[in-house]
Design an enzyme around this catalytic site. Structure first.
Site, PDB file in Angstrom:
ATOM      1  N   ARG A 245       0.839  -1.181   0.000  1.00 57.83           N
ATOM      2  CA  ARG A 245       0.000   0.000   0.000  1.00 57.83           C
ATOM      3  C   ARG A 245       0.881   1.240   0.000  1.00 57.83           C
ATOM      4  O   ARG A 245       1.812   1.358   0.800  1.00 57.83           O
ATOM      5  CB  ARG A 245      -0.933   0.008   1.222  1.00 57.83           C
ATOM      6  CG  ARG A 245      -2.077  -1.000   1.134  1.00 57.83           C
ATOM      7  CD  ARG A 245      -3.076  -0.596   0.072  1.00 57.83           C
ATOM      8  NE  ARG A 245      -4.221  -1.504  -0.019  1.00 57.83           N
ATOM      9  CZ  ARG A 245      -4.368  -2.436  -0.946  1.00 57.83           C
ATOM     10  NH1 ARG A 245      -3.404  -2.605  -1.850  1.00 57.83           N
ATOM     11  NH2 ARG A 245      -5.455  -3.191  -0.976  1.00 57.83           N
ATOM     12  N   GLU A 273      -4.013   7.499  -6.203  1.00 59.51           N
ATOM     13  CA  GLU A 273      -4.194   6.680  -7.402  1.00 59.51           C
ATOM     14  C   GLU A 273      -5.446   7.118  -8.152  1.00 59.51           C
ATOM     15  O   GLU A 273      -6.463   7.393  -7.519  1.00 59.51           O
ATOM     16  CB  GLU A 273      -4.292   5.197  -7.019  1.00 59.51           C
ATOM     17  CG  GLU A 273      -3.013   4.665  -6.401  1.00 59.51           C
ATOM     18  CD  GLU A 273      -3.062   3.155  -6.120  1.00 59.51           C
ATOM     19  OE1 GLU A 273      -4.138   2.536  -6.337  1.00 59.51           O
ATOM     20  OE2 GLU A 273      -2.026   2.612  -5.704  1.00 59.51           O
ATOM     21  N   HIS A 292      -0.728  -0.248 -10.373  1.00 62.45           N
ATOM     22  CA  HIS A 292      -1.482  -1.070  -9.409  1.00 62.45           C
ATOM     23  C   HIS A 292      -2.112  -2.275 -10.109  1.00 62.45           C
ATOM     24  O   HIS A 292      -3.335  -2.482 -10.070  1.00 62.45           O
ATOM     25  CB  HIS A 292      -2.563  -0.237  -8.713  1.00 62.45           C
ATOM     26  CG  HIS A 292      -2.988  -0.833  -7.392  1.00 62.45           C
ATOM     27  ND1 HIS A 292      -3.455  -0.082  -6.344  1.00 62.45           N
ATOM     28  CD2 HIS A 292      -3.010  -2.122  -6.948  1.00 62.45           C
ATOM     29  CE1 HIS A 292      -3.757  -0.858  -5.317  1.00 62.45           C
ATOM     30  NE2 HIS A 292      -3.490  -2.115  -5.669  1.00 62.45           N
TER      31      HIS A 292
END
Length: 334
Positions: A245, A273, A292
């Site tokens: 994370r 993000e 991601h």
């Protein structure tokens, strides 16, 4: 005899295709003759609440596009089988406390995320970000001063030791590396069983290893935990990879260290993000960037689907479920 259940599957056509390809969808439908699919595409939270109330299912099969559960649940709803990871967006803590049973994909995709961590490690050691840019834009080629590095025989430090870290340990074994972890669940028994050792502190983890992989969950105790002082303990030529994370790391500090070029950095997760188009991380030749996509890959989403079907069958047969999200798990998860 299996007990009868009514299942509402809130999945888009794409989610059905990727997570429950045949024969998995057929196996899920076979759990009960009352299996209904509701496509959340273009639907609001209010639309979902209405559909959920009308169906009044005992089981909700949910995925990424499923809207959050309404505060007041249908009277028969007992179990939410979530095909994905974090349930915080979907379920409220008080609903768990009230007895709602929730499961997620557990460790079904851990090996795929671990695979991506390994990718970033290798990309950084071999200086792939530099050569990707230089060869595409400058017609570059190696010369006598070109440096690359190998993973064999390295010292690896893992911040966190959940299911992804444990899968990564298995992927790293052929490279004959030494593995250290700093995490509360690295007990002497875990050290002995897994062939790793526990770092005395986060500082020693960063100072004593060539490669650091960030895998700690994001919660109030870990947010911003990795600071500039830790990153500067990584020796020149070392590697820092984050597939956990982004917000566990002080990202501004990481950027400062990365811009100096003394270490290689591999990132799949970020504090914000999508990564902004003007992010200073973009274009740095010592930074491997991916958006991601560590997992699950499109072709392996069926692993999470198979795990969910196993839980659905277990629920129908009144057997224990796997990857149950308790209030404690909810509090300590991302």
């Amino acid at each position: 005899m299996p007990r009868p259940v009514a299942i509402l599957a809130s999945l888009t056509a794409e989610e059905l295709r990727d997570f429950l390809p045949e024969p998995l969808l057929g196996q899920a439908r076979a759990v009960t003759p009352r299996f209904t699919v509701w496509d959340p595409t273009g639907q609001s939270a209010a639309d979902f609440a209405s559909a959920l109330a009308a169906a009044d299912p005992e089981v909700l099969l949910a995925c990424w596009k499923t809207p959050p559960l309404p505060p007041v649940l249908p009277p028969r709803l007992r179990y939410v089988c979530y095909l994905c990871g974090s349930v915080r967006r979907l379920v409220r803590r008080d609903q768990l406390e009230a007895g709602l049973v929730v499961t997620n994909w557990g460790g079904s995709i851990s090996r795929v995320v671990a695979e991506w961590a390994l990718f970033h490690i290798l990309a950084c050691l071999r200086r792939a970000p530099h050569w990707t840019i230089a060869m595409h834009t400058e017609g570059a080629w190696k010369n006598g001063g070109t440096e690359t590095a190998s993973l064999f025989g390295r010292r690896i430090g893992l911040h966190g030791y959940g299911q992804i870290a444990r899968e990564l340990v298995q992927l790293l074994r052929p490279f004959h590396v030494t593995i250290t972890s700093f995490a509360p669940d690295v007990t002497p028994e875990v050290e002995a069983a897994h062939g790793i050792r526990r770092a005395a502190s986060l500082e020693s983890l960063f100072a004593e290893n060539d490669i650091i992989v960030e895998l700690a969950p994001l919660n109030p105790s870990t947010a911003g935990l990795v600071q500039e002082k830790h990153l500067r303990l990584i020796r020149p030529g070392g590697v820092f990879v984050n597939v956990g994370r982004g917000a566990v790391v002080d990202e501004a500090a990481l950027l400062r260290v990365a811009q100096e070029g003394r270490i290689m950095v591999g990132l799949d997760v970020y504090g914000v993000e999508p990564l902004p188009a003007d992010s200073p991380f973009r274009g740095l030749r010592n930074v491997s960037l991916t958006p991601h996509i560590a997992g699950p890959t499109t072709d392996r989403r069926c692993d999470a689907g198979a795990f969910a079907v196993e839980n659905l069958v277990a629920y129908a047969e009144d057997r224990p479920l796997r990857a149950v999200i308790t209030p404690t798990v909810y509090d300590t998860s991302t």
